[in-house]
Motif scaffolding. Structure first.
Motif, PDB file in Angstrom:
ATOM      1  N   HIS A 194      37.870  36.776  27.974  1.00 29.72           N
ATOM      2  CA  HIS A 194      39.081  37.604  27.952  1.00 29.72           C
ATOM      3  C   HIS A 194      40.189  36.862  27.208  1.00 29.72           C
ATOM      4  O   HIS A 194      40.394  35.658  27.418  1.00 29.72           O
ATOM      5  CB  HIS A 194      39.518  37.898  29.391  1.00 29.72           C
ATOM      6  CG  HIS A 194      40.551  38.976  29.511  1.00 29.72           C
ATOM      7  ND1 HIS A 194      41.866  38.810  29.118  1.00 29.72           N
ATOM      8  CD2 HIS A 194      40.466  40.250  29.977  1.00 29.72           C
ATOM      9  CE1 HIS A 194      42.541  39.901  29.338  1.00 29.72           C
ATOM     10  NE2 HIS A 194      41.716  40.808  29.863  1.00 29.72           N
ATOM     11  N   PRO A 195      40.927  37.549  26.324  1.00 26.79           N
ATOM     12  CA  PRO A 195      41.985  36.872  25.545  1.00 26.79           C
ATOM     13  C   PRO A 195      43.008  36.118  26.399  1.00 26.79           C
ATOM     14  O   PRO A 195      43.516  35.085  25.989  1.00 26.79           O
ATOM     15  CB  PRO A 195      42.651  38.029  24.787  1.00 26.79           C
ATOM     16  CG  PRO A 195      41.603  39.087  24.693  1.00 26.79           C
ATOM     17  CD  PRO A 195      40.783  38.969  25.939  1.00 26.79           C
ATOM     18  N   ARG A 196      43.310  36.630  27.581  1.00 25.77           N
ATOM     19  CA  ARG A 196      44.298  35.964  28.440  1.00 25.77           C
ATOM     20  C   ARG A 196      43.778  34.658  29.027  1.00 25.77           C
ATOM     21  O   ARG A 196      44.562  33.763  29.354  1.00 25.77           O
ATOM     22  CB  ARG A 196      44.712  36.872  29.605  1.00 25.77           C
ATOM     23  CG  ARG A 196      45.684  37.993  29.250  1.00 25.77           C
ATOM     24  CD  ARG A 196      46.071  38.753  30.516  1.00 25.77           C
ATOM     25  NE  ARG A 196      46.757  37.897  31.487  1.00 25.77           N
ATOM     26  CZ  ARG A 196      46.767  38.117  32.789  1.00 25.77           C
ATOM     27  NH1 ARG A 196      46.087  39.155  33.297  1.00 25.77           N
ATOM     28  NH2 ARG A 196      47.423  37.310  33.596  1.00 25.77           N
ATOM     29  N   PHE A 197      42.453  34.561  29.190  1.00 25.26           N
ATOM     30  CA  PHE A 197      41.900  33.453  29.955  1.00 25.26           C
ATOM     31  C   PHE A 197      40.944  32.552  29.185  1.00 25.26           C
ATOM     32  O   PHE A 197      40.554  31.499  29.701  1.00 25.26           O
ATOM     33  CB  PHE A 197      41.159  33.994  31.185  1.00 25.26           C
ATOM     34  CG  PHE A 197      41.945  35.003  31.978  1.00 25.26           C
ATOM     35  CD1 PHE A 197      43.091  34.619  32.643  1.00 25.26           C
ATOM     36  CD2 PHE A 197      41.531  36.329  32.058  1.00 25.26           C
ATOM     37  CE1 PHE A 197      43.822  35.536  33.391  1.00 25.26           C
ATOM     38  CE2 PHE A 197      42.248  37.254  32.790  1.00 25.26           C
ATOM     39  CZ  PHE A 197      43.403  36.858  33.464  1.00 25.26           C
ATOM     40  N   ALA A 198      40.545  32.945  27.986  1.00 24.89           N
ATOM     41  CA  ALA A 198      39.490  32.225  27.264  1.00 24.89           C
ATOM     42  C   ALA A 198      39.820  30.748  27.064  1.00 24.89           C
ATOM     43  O   ALA A 198      38.936  29.887  27.138  1.00 24.89           O
ATOM     44  CB  ALA A 198      39.226  32.901  25.917  1.00 24.89           C
ATOM     45  N   GLN A 199      41.091  30.442  26.816  1.00 25.76           N
ATOM     46  CA  GLN A 199      41.469  29.063  26.565  1.00 25.76           C
ATOM     47  C   GLN A 199      41.323  28.204  27.820  1.00 25.76           C
ATOM     48  O   GLN A 199      41.021  27.009  27.737  1.00 25.76           O
ATOM     49  CB  GLN A 199      42.909  28.997  26.050  1.00 25.76           C
ATOM     50  CG  GLN A 199      43.307  27.612  25.536  1.00 25.76           C
ATOM     51  CD  GLN A 199      44.663  27.633  24.847  1.00 25.76           C
ATOM     52  OE1 GLN A 199      45.274  28.690  24.670  1.00 25.76           O
ATOM     53  NE2 GLN A 199      45.146  26.466  24.455  1.00 25.76           N
ATOM     54  N   THR A 200      41.507  28.792  28.976  1.00 22.94           N
ATOM     55  CA  THR A 200      41.427  28.049  30.238  1.00 22.94           C
ATOM     56  C   THR A 200      40.016  28.027  30.797  1.00 22.94           C
ATOM     57  O   THR A 200      39.533  26.975  31.245  1.00 22.94           O
ATOM     58  CB  THR A 200      42.367  28.681  31.285  1.00 22.94           C
ATOM     59  OG1 THR A 200      43.699  28.630  30.797  1.00 22.94           O
ATOM     60  CG2 THR A 200      42.284  27.926  32.611  1.00 22.94           C
ATOM     61  N   LEU A 201      39.337  29.172  30.755  1.00 23.47           N
ATOM     62  CA  LEU A 201      38.051  29.302  31.442  1.00 23.47           C
ATOM     63  C   LEU A 201      36.892  28.793  30.588  1.00 23.47           C
ATOM     64  O   LEU A 201      35.978  29.535  30.216  1.00 23.47           O
ATOM     65  CB  LEU A 201      37.831  30.755  31.864  1.00 23.47           C
ATOM     66  CG  LEU A 201      38.785  31.267  32.949  1.00 23.47           C
ATOM     67  CD1 LEU A 201      38.540  32.738  33.239  1.00 23.47           C
ATOM     68  CD2 LEU A 201      38.651  30.437  34.219  1.00 23.47           C
ATOM     69  N   THR A 202      36.925  27.517  30.281  1.00 22.58           N
ATOM     70  CA  THR A 202      35.819  26.860  29.593  1.00 22.58           C
ATOM     71  C   THR A 202      34.687  26.613  30.591  1.00 22.58           C
ATOM     72  O   THR A 202      34.911  26.638  31.810  1.00 22.58           O
ATOM     73  CB  THR A 202      36.280  25.528  29.007  1.00 22.58           C
ATOM     74  OG1 THR A 202      36.671  24.662  30.098  1.00 22.58           O
ATOM     75  CG2 THR A 202      37.458  25.714  28.052  1.00 22.58           C
ATOM     76  N   PRO A 203      33.472  26.350  30.114  1.00 21.23           N
ATOM     77  CA  PRO A 203      32.379  26.048  31.054  1.00 21.23           C
ATOM     78  C   PRO A 203      32.715  24.889  31.991  1.00 21.23           C
ATOM     79  O   PRO A 203      32.389  24.926  33.179  1.00 21.23           O
ATOM     80  CB  PRO A 203      31.209  25.705  30.115  1.00 21.23           C
ATOM     81  CG  PRO A 203      31.488  26.493  28.876  1.00 21.23           C
ATOM     82  CD  PRO A 203      32.984  26.467  28.721  1.00 21.23           C
TER      83      PRO A 203
END
Length: 369
Positions: A194-203
């Motif tokens: 998701h664009p809002r979370f992609a930067q934070t929600l890494t594996p």
């Protein structure tokens, strides 16, 4: 000093007389193999009798020495075998080219026995040292991997033990920590693109988040039994005390952090989750009344997971709510209690939430399959 029992040399030359001279020179000290073509060299080098050193003629019909060298270097089974090129070409350009292709050394023809023996000895000694270092590195890497796995297991067991402290105080929660941990991982994975979370929600973040999730209610160990285990509705005064478990939990984790030299990422997330998982999207939650994105993402994910599990679980003061009713309540809280995008992910993956709830149902043995 190498002996014929510990070093094998492969000589490659299309001229039989050259093979004979080199074999007679080296066989008293080493095990010597011979090949008259590049193709045969590659077969021997890649076989069971893998040589420790290859003396390779450059000028051969068909596959020349440079092509043989190239194939030796690109094959994982032979790329570490040192190769000494033999050639009648004495110009610097030829020598530079051979060395640039991965040759270990260069000997010009006609050969001088003392030079050949010295170069061979030097290369074999260097290979022995490299092989020893390679073995040491492999052993060190294996030991590091073993210790990391052991530390990882200790960390997971410690987290689970701490989480069970809260569970012991409040036995009706049953497999609550297993279910909420799985819900949080599911939500985080669903929102990873998701664009809002992609930067934070890494594996890596998702793994840490899942690992930290069981500590969300650790602060309940500080709540008195007469409040924590009360079968009826709490009074306003009792409710104020119950609400302190969020800060109690984050304070306990923070005190633990002070005993270590450097911060641990999973403890940072655990502290966020413990402190803010009762905050609400519209700012009406506790303990700090945070609103919207001011609430850490980790806590927003746990907020939904925690509420859903509370709704579908039986307690002394209430029966378990059917899944679809719980779903409707969660959806109605979008934009008020919960982050709307987190609710959307929950709704889209609702069937998986139900599967998790069934797998770790209270009263049934938890399945780890």
């Amino acid at each position: 000093m190498f002996t014929s029992h510990c070093a094998t040399i492969l000589i490659v030359d299309d001229a039989p007389e050259n093979l004979m001279v080199l074999t007679e020179l080296l066989s008293p000290s080493y095990r010597v193999l011979a090949a008259q073509s590049g193709e045969k060299c590659l077969r021997i080098a890649g076989g069971d009798a893998r040589p420790d050193l290859i003396l390779l003629d450059v000028m051969m019909p068909g596959m020349d020495g440079y092509e043989v060298l190239k194939q030796l270097r690109t094959n994982p089974d032979t790329h570490r075998i040192p190769v000494v090129l033999l050639t009648a070409l004495a110009d610097p350009q030829s020598e530079e080219y051979g060395l640039s292709q991965g040759a270990a050394d260069y000997i010009t023809k006609p050969i001088k026995p003392a030079i050949v023996q010295a170069r061979v000895r030097t290369q074999l000694e260097a290979k022995l040292a490299r092989d020893g270092l390679h073995s040491q590195n492999a052993a060190l890497e294996a030991e590091v991997a073993r210790r990391m796995a052991e530390n990882d297991l200790i960390q997971q067991v410690s987290i689970r033990a701490l989480a069970h402290l809260a569970e012991i105080r409040d036995p009706e929660t049953g497999n609550h920590i297993l279910r909420t941990q799985a819900y949080v991982r599911l939500l985080a994975s669903a929102l990873a693109d998701h664009p809002r979370f992609a930067q934070t929600l890494t594996p890596g973040y998702i793994d840490l988040l899942s690992r930290s999730a069981p500590l969300h209610d650790i602060g309940k160990v500080g709540i008195p039994d007469h409040i924590l285990l009360k079968p009826g509705k709490l009074t306003p005064e009792e409710w104020q005390i119950m609400r302190t478990h969020a800060k109690l939990g984050s304070d306990a984790i923070e005190e633990a952090e002070q005993d270590i030299e450097q911060p641990l990422a999973f403890l940072t997330l655990a502290k966020e989750i413990a402190h803010w998982h009762h905050e609400k999207w519209d700012g009406s939650g506790y303990p700090d009344g945070l609103r919207g994105d001011a609430i850490p993402l980790s806590a927003r994910l746990m907020a939904l997971a925690d509420v859903f599990d509370a709704l579908i679980s039986a307690r002394i003061y209430k029966p378990a709510m059917p899944y679809q009713e719980a779903r409707a309540l969660i959806l109605s809280g979008s934009g008020q209690h919960f982050d709307p995008d987190v609710v959307a992910a929950f709704d889209e993956h609702f069937e998986q939430f139900v599967l998790i709830a069934e797998r770790y149902r209270d009263g049934a043995e938890a399945s780890h399959g």
